[in-house]
Design an enzyme around this catalytic site. Structure first.
Site, PDB file in Angstrom:
ATOM      1  N   HIS A  87     -10.099  -0.697 -14.603  1.00  0.00           N
ATOM      2  CA  HIS A  87     -11.271  -1.791 -14.412  1.00  0.00           C
ATOM      3  C   HIS A  87     -10.733  -2.854 -14.006  1.00  0.00           C
ATOM      4  O   HIS A  87      -9.528  -3.126 -14.094  1.00  0.00           O
ATOM      5  CB  HIS A  87     -11.673  -2.181 -15.953  1.00  0.00           C
ATOM      6  CG  HIS A  87     -13.271  -2.489 -15.936  1.00  0.00           C
ATOM      7  ND1 HIS A  87     -14.294  -1.538 -16.196  1.00  0.00           N
ATOM      8  CD2 HIS A  87     -13.592  -3.520 -15.966  1.00  0.00           C
ATOM      9  CE1 HIS A  87     -15.185  -2.319 -16.478  1.00  0.00           C
ATOM     10  NE2 HIS A  87     -14.890  -3.747 -16.018  1.00  0.00           N
ATOM     11  N   ASP A 166     -21.968  -4.921 -25.512  1.00  0.00           N
ATOM     12  CA  ASP A 166     -21.304  -5.313 -24.298  1.00  0.00           C
ATOM     13  C   ASP A 166     -22.471  -5.705 -23.293  1.00  0.00           C
ATOM     14  O   ASP A 166     -22.522  -6.563 -22.429  1.00  0.00           O
ATOM     15  CB  ASP A 166     -20.363  -4.585 -24.026  1.00  0.00           C
ATOM     16  CG  ASP A 166     -19.706  -5.011 -22.510  1.00  0.00           C
ATOM     17  OD1 ASP A 166     -19.420  -6.214 -22.298  1.00  0.00           O
ATOM     18  OD2 ASP A 166     -19.888  -4.385 -21.282  1.00  0.00           O
ATOM     19  N   ARG A 173     -24.345 -13.496 -20.508  1.00  0.00           N
ATOM     20  CA  ARG A 173     -23.172 -14.524 -20.026  1.00  0.00           C
ATOM     21  C   ARG A 173     -23.490 -14.548 -18.311  1.00  0.00           C
ATOM     22  O   ARG A 173     -23.429 -15.757 -17.959  1.00  0.00           O
ATOM     23  CB  ARG A 173     -21.858 -13.541 -20.179  1.00  0.00           C
ATOM     24  CG  ARG A 173     -21.317 -13.767 -21.618  1.00  0.00           C
ATOM     25  CD  ARG A 173     -20.140 -12.693 -21.816  1.00  0.00           C
ATOM     26  NE  ARG A 173     -18.992 -13.026 -20.931  1.00  0.00           N
ATOM     27  CZ  ARG A 173     -18.497 -11.936 -20.275  1.00  0.00           C
ATOM     28  NH1 ARG A 173     -18.538 -10.896 -20.542  1.00  0.00           N
ATOM     29  NH2 ARG A 173     -17.408 -12.293 -19.429  1.00  0.00           N
ATOM     30  N   SER A 188     -15.035  -7.554 -23.328  1.00  0.00           N
ATOM     31  CA  SER A 188     -15.974  -6.818 -22.685  1.00  0.00           C
ATOM     32  C   SER A 188     -15.331  -5.623 -21.809  1.00  0.00           C
ATOM     33  O   SER A 188     -15.770  -4.439 -21.683  1.00  0.00           O
ATOM     34  CB  SER A 188     -16.504  -7.617 -21.453  1.00  0.00           C
ATOM     35  OG  SER A 188     -17.211  -7.011 -20.575  1.00  0.00           O
ATOM     36  N   LYS A 192     -15.475  -1.252 -23.383  1.00  0.00           N
ATOM     37  CA  LYS A 192     -15.902  -0.160 -22.529  1.00  0.00           C
ATOM     38  C   LYS A 192     -15.188   0.628 -22.325  1.00  0.00           C
ATOM     39  O   LYS A 192     -15.555   1.995 -22.585  1.00  0.00           O
ATOM     40  CB  LYS A 192     -16.515  -0.739 -21.016  1.00  0.00           C
ATOM     41  CG  LYS A 192     -17.703  -1.521 -21.108  1.00  0.00           C
ATOM     42  CD  LYS A 192     -18.150  -1.638 -19.926  1.00  0.00           C
ATOM     43  CE  LYS A 192     -17.718  -2.718 -18.974  1.00  0.00           C
ATOM     44  NZ  LYS A 192     -17.938  -4.184 -19.242  1.00  0.00           N
TER      45      LYS A 192
HETATM   46  N1  URA Z   1     -15.743  -7.016 -16.010  1.00  0.00           N
HETATM   47  C1  URA Z   1     -16.357  -6.789 -17.371  1.00  0.00           C
HETATM   48  O1  URA Z   1     -16.712  -5.576 -17.372  1.00  0.00           O
HETATM   49  N2  URA Z   1     -16.680  -7.669 -17.980  1.00  0.00           N
HETATM   50  C2  URA Z   1     -16.368  -8.858 -17.817  1.00  0.00           C
HETATM   51  O2  URA Z   1     -16.579  -9.907 -18.647  1.00  0.00           O
HETATM   52  C3  URA Z   1     -15.663  -9.292 -16.610  1.00  0.00           C
HETATM   53  C4  URA Z   1     -15.542  -8.341 -15.737  1.00  0.00           C
END
Ligand code: URA
Length: 427
Positions: A87, A166, A173, A188, A192
């Protein structure tokens, strides 16, 4: 007012005055918001308080766990493990996942990537992937597992089954300007990865004006937070802090970035060297995430796979497995205009944030329209330009004032600004 609403109000006040929440309070907050018992206004007040005052490691761990457990957590059969995921905390021209995921899979890693859409001025992997006609990113959990087992990789949008809290908070957000907060980003991202059942995660923490973390200390704080939370929850975590002061690729914009990522996989010469190098480094980290392969061996294997076209073949298999028609993806996009050098000199720096904002403001066309807004640079930092020379092509239909603003994003002077290394830190 429901008891959950009262709790949200109290927690926002506690946070604003520097107080700390207990894990049960955080769990109840997330449950209440997911159940629709807390409205967006109250939740935004809490998010704002977190943006202002931050959260401790303990609070962030509790928030991450609550969001991960708001849906299903994938249990991978032992024969497929270790499962790895990657990520980025958000960037401009950052199509690394589209290259690194199939490359690592081509070398034998099993990569189950849960990705997101654009957030603030940054692009989203899912939006880029969905430029491929007919491609499905909303895989069911069973389809996701089956594909990783067959193909070795999948890139899917977390469906309502996985980390749904999320998804709700991410959207809120994005609407309320409460994205730039290390604990909110950490929770966040890691929630995931937890929901996807990853045993190990490679986290690219971007740093610079095109990232949510502008300075190196801020990026380190976010990286340490994610590392701490991930490890506390029993996962292997590899954090790379990477430079995001300038766009990572020559292209910014979903379809253009996909095209450039494909060109990297095709070993074409024109894509950005930074994009290629970071993708190789991330793919090697995914491969080494099993703890058994040495980083140097991983790098050599990934470079070989790239050169031999194995990454491209794996990407095509992944796309086909998700129903996508790569043959119908239009790679000859026509520019609608250009940005020209405002003066004669050397390009010192290209402002990634301004590029990201320009593209997001021009990406409102409906899904499936590959002629979405974007930019492709013909010149890079360090290049000499004459006044009026074309620096970049523009795609989409921006307003004249937006194009004027973008011209200012290309800073021209006597010399190139001193460039930082691509990978600023790693732990
Ligand atoms: N990527 C994400 O999945 N969440 C965030 O808050 C920022 C970047």
């Amino acid at each position: 007012m429901t008891s959950s609403s009262r709790l949200a109000q109290t927690l926002a006040q506690t946070k604003q005055t520097g107080g700390e929440h207990s894990p049960p309070e955080i769990r109840e907050l997330i449950r209440g918001y997911q159940a629709g018992e807390i409205d967006d206004r109250l939740m935004t007040a809490w998010l704002q308080a977190v943006c202002d005052r931050g959260m401790s490691f303990e609070e962030t761990t509790a928030l991450t766990e609550a969001m991960a457990k708001s849906g299903r957590i994938i249990e991978w059969p032992p024969e497929f493990r270790p499962i790895v995921d990657k990520h980025s905390t958000g960037g401009v021209g950052d199509a690394v996942s589209l290259i690194a995921v199939p490359l690592a899979a081509a070398c034998g890693a099993r990569v189950a990537k849960l990705a997101g859409r654009a957030l603030g001025h940054t692009g989203g992997t899912i939006d880029k992937l969905e430029c491929i006609p007919a491609l499905r990113s909303d895989l069911t959990v069973e389809e996701f597992i089956g594909q990783v087992a067959r193909v070795g990789c999948a890139i899917a949008h977390a469906t309502d089954e996985l980390a749904p809290a999320d998804k709700l908070l991410y959207a809120l957000r994005n609407r309320t300007g409460t994205v730039r907060s290390a604990p909110l980003i950490a929770a966040s991202v890691v929630s995931k990865k937890m929901a996807g059942g990853a045993d190990a995660m490679v986290l690219d923490v971007t740093c610079g004006c095109g990232a949510f973390m502008r300075s190196l200390p801020e990026a380190r704080t976010l990286g340490e937070m994610m590392s701490h939370v991930g490890r506390r929850l029993g996962r292997r975590v590899d954090v790379l802090i990477t430079d995001m002061d300038q766009p990572l690729a020559r292209s910014v914009g979903d379809a253009l970035e996909l095209d450039e990522a494909l060109a990297v996989l095709e070993n074409d010469g024109w894509p950005s060297e930074s994009l290629r190098e970071l993708a190789i480094e991330v793919a090697a980290a995914l491969l080494a995430a099993d703890g058994a392969t040495a980083p140097e061996t991983s790098r050599v294997r990934v470079r070989e796979a790239l050169q031999q076209g194995a990454g491209l073949r794996r990407f095509s298999e992944m796309v086909a497995a998700q129903g996508g028609r790569l043959d119908l993806f239009n790679r000859t996009l026509q520019p609608s205009g250009t940005i020209q050098a405002a003066s004669t000199g050397v390009i010192g720096w290209i402002d990634a944030h301004a590029c990201g904002q320009f593209v997001r403001a021009n990406s409102a066309a409906p899904k499936g329209d590959v002629h979405r807004g974007g930019l492709r640079f013909r010149k890079a930092a360090g290049d000499h330009v004459e006044r009026g020379e074309i620096v970049a092509d523009i795609f989409g239909a921006p307003e004249a004032s937006q194009v004027r603003d973008l011209t200012q994003a290309v800073q021209i002077g006597r010399e190139k600004r001193r460039q930082r290394p691509l990978i600023l830190d790693r732990f």
